[in-house]
Scaffold this motif. Structure first.
Motif, PDB file in Angstrom:
ATOM      1  N   GLU A   1      -6.276  30.995 -75.246  1.00 19.94           N
ATOM      2  CA  GLU A   1      -4.359  31.116 -75.364  1.00 19.94           C
ATOM      3  C   GLU A   1      -4.211  30.753 -74.236  1.00 19.94           C
ATOM      4  OE1 GLU A   1      -7.265  33.622 -75.716  1.00 19.94           O
ATOM      5  OE2 GLU A   1      -6.883  33.041 -78.102  1.00 19.94           O
TER       6      GLU A   1
ATOM      7  N   VAL B   1      -0.242  26.382 -77.382  1.00 16.57           N
ATOM      8  CA  VAL B   1      -0.850  26.173 -78.475  1.00 16.57           C
ATOM      9  C   VAL B   1      -0.626  25.039 -79.695  1.00 16.57           C
ATOM     10  CG1 VAL B   1      -2.310  26.547 -80.983  1.00 16.57           C
ATOM     11  CG2 VAL B   1      -2.255  27.563 -79.332  1.00 16.57           C
ATOM     12  N   ASP B   2       0.104  23.380 -79.436  1.00 19.66           N
ATOM     13  CA  ASP B   2       0.540  22.904 -79.462  1.00 19.66           C
ATOM     14  C   ASP B   2      -0.149  21.307 -80.666  1.00 19.66           C
ATOM     15  OD1 ASP B   2      -1.637  20.937 -78.607  1.00 19.66           O
ATOM     16  OD2 ASP B   2       0.608  19.873 -77.020  1.00 19.66           O
ATOM     17  N   ASP B   3       0.512  21.186 -81.664  1.00 18.30           N
ATOM     18  CA  ASP B   3       0.366  20.631 -82.751  1.00 18.30           C
ATOM     19  C   ASP B   3      -1.214  19.686 -81.692  1.00 18.30           C
ATOM     20  OD1 ASP B   3       1.676  18.490 -81.342  1.00 18.30           O
ATOM     21  OD2 ASP B   3       1.859  17.271 -82.187  1.00 18.30           O
TER      22      ASP B   3
ATOM     23  N   THR C   1      -3.302  20.320 -79.854  1.00 17.29           N
ATOM     24  CA  THR C   1      -4.109  21.245 -79.639  1.00 17.29           C
ATOM     25  C   THR C   1      -5.138  22.117 -81.244  1.00 17.29           C
ATOM     26  OG1 THR C   1      -3.542  22.313 -77.293  1.00 17.29           O
ATOM     27  CG2 THR C   1      -5.466  23.544 -78.753  1.00 17.29           C
ATOM     28  N   GLN C   2      -3.941  21.916 -81.479  1.00 19.00           N
ATOM     29  CA  GLN C   2      -4.453  22.364 -82.810  1.00 19.00           C
ATOM     30  C   GLN C   2      -5.784  21.553 -84.394  1.00 19.00           C
ATOM     31  OE1 GLN C   2      -4.081  25.278 -84.787  1.00 19.00           O
ATOM     32  NE2 GLN C   2      -5.879  24.299 -86.019  1.00 19.00           N
ATOM     33  N   LEU C   3      -5.285  20.019 -83.848  1.00 18.14           N
ATOM     34  CA  LEU C   3      -5.857  19.192 -83.986  1.00 18.14           C
ATOM     35  C   LEU C   3      -7.004  19.125 -83.820  1.00 18.14           C
ATOM     36  CD1 LEU C   3      -2.965  16.113 -84.466  1.00 18.14           C
ATOM     37  CD2 LEU C   3      -4.500  17.236 -86.400  1.00 18.14           C
TER      38      LEU C   3
ATOM     39  N   ALA D   1      -8.769  21.126 -82.696  1.00 16.02           N
ATOM     40  CA  ALA D   1      -9.382  22.525 -82.996  1.00 16.02           C
ATOM     41  C   ALA D   1     -10.270  22.665 -84.297  1.00 16.02           C
ATOM     42  CB  ALA D   1      -8.309  24.265 -83.579  1.00 16.02           C
ATOM     43  N   THR D   2      -8.995  21.425 -85.377  1.00 15.74           N
ATOM     44  CA  THR D   2      -9.615  21.682 -87.119  1.00 15.74           C
ATOM     45  C   THR D   2     -10.512  20.535 -86.581  1.00 15.74           C
ATOM     46  OG1 THR D   2      -7.352  21.880 -87.787  1.00 15.74           O
ATOM     47  CG2 THR D   2      -8.957  20.065 -88.901  1.00 15.74           C
TER      48      THR D   2
ATOM     49  N   GLN E   1     -13.258  22.245 -85.810  1.00 15.57           N
ATOM     50  CA  GLN E   1     -14.444  23.316 -87.009  1.00 15.57           C
ATOM     51  C   GLN E   1     -15.154  22.313 -88.447  1.00 15.57           C
ATOM     52  OE1 GLN E   1     -10.674  24.770 -89.054  1.00 15.57           O
ATOM     53  NE2 GLN E   1     -10.861  26.496 -87.206  1.00 15.57           N
TER      54      GLN E   1
ATOM     55  N   ILE F   1     -10.804  23.603 -76.702  1.00 14.46           N
ATOM     56  CA  ILE F   1     -11.148  24.024 -77.542  1.00 14.46           C
ATOM     57  C   ILE F   1     -12.510  24.392 -77.283  1.00 14.46           C
ATOM     58  CG2 ILE F   1     -11.865  24.470 -80.310  1.00 14.46           C
ATOM     59  CD1 ILE F   1      -8.546  23.416 -78.783  1.00 14.46           C
TER      60      ILE F   1
ATOM     61  N   LYS G   1      -2.857  12.289 -80.337  1.00 21.91           N
ATOM     62  CA  LYS G   1      -2.507  12.810 -81.892  1.00 21.91           C
ATOM     63  C   LYS G   1      -3.092  11.658 -82.841  1.00 21.91           C
ATOM     64  CE  LYS G   1       0.433  14.996 -84.700  1.00 21.91           C
ATOM     65  NZ  LYS G   1       2.274  14.887 -84.918  1.00 21.91           N
TER      66      LYS G   1
END
Length: 178
Positions: free
Chosen positions: A9, A13-15, A17-19, A21-22, A25, A52, A160
């Protein structure tokens, strides 16, 4: 003195950061490690994945080899490649990715080299030209990109694209953005 516990947080949380995190995982689920070998991004891919929480479980090492000398010293890129094909080339990013894998024992690696600008471009390699190589075990996949925009835009698009390709590779797919 007390320290705040870091969390995702604290970062937007941009694109990217989301990539990251994915990707984390996927790598965690397969008990796989990642290493990065970066030139034009200056460590931006490594920074994105270490945003992450828990990335130490799947991120092994990051190499920022901006100079050709360090590409050779840290990643064993043959020095004759620079005269033959230049630092921004398929051959160099493939050698960078392989060097990152060998040095870190990571299953996955990504390497980037490019002309982020505002200067340094040529007719054959204009500003925005970037080579990315993704590696999984023995497999190497390299692709040339021509990104638009200023230096920050080129670097961000490179990070990206590198993460998107790693996600595809971690899913058993061939990275493809064409």
């Amino acid at each position: 003195m007390s320290f705040a516990k870091p969390s995702v947080e604290h970062f937007p949380v941009d694109d990217i950061t989301q990539l990251a995190a994915t990707l984390g995982q996927l790598l965690l689920a397969s008990s796989a490690q990642l290493s990065t070998a970066e030139s034009c991004t200056g460590g931006g891919i490594a920074e994105a994945v270490t945003r992450i929480p828990g990335s130490s479980s799947w991120f092994e090492a990051g190499y920022v080899t901006y100079s050709n000398r360090q590409k050779t010293r840290q990643l064993a890129v043959p020095p004759q490649l620079f005269d033959a094909v230049g630092a921004v080339s398929r051959e160099v990013v493939e050698a960078m990715a392989r060097g990152a894998q060998v040095n870190s024992s990571a299953r996955f690696a990504v390497a980037v080299s490019g002309v982020a600008g505002p200067d340094g471009g040529s007719v054959d390699k204009p500003v925005g030209t970037v080579w990315i190589c993704w590696a999984a075990a023995e497999q190497l996949i390299a692709q040339r990109f021509l990104f638009a925009g200023d230096r920050d835009a080129v670097r961000r698009q490179t990070v990206k694209a590198a993460l998107e390709g790693l996600i595809q590779l971690a899913r058993g797919e061939i990275p493809n953005r064409g």
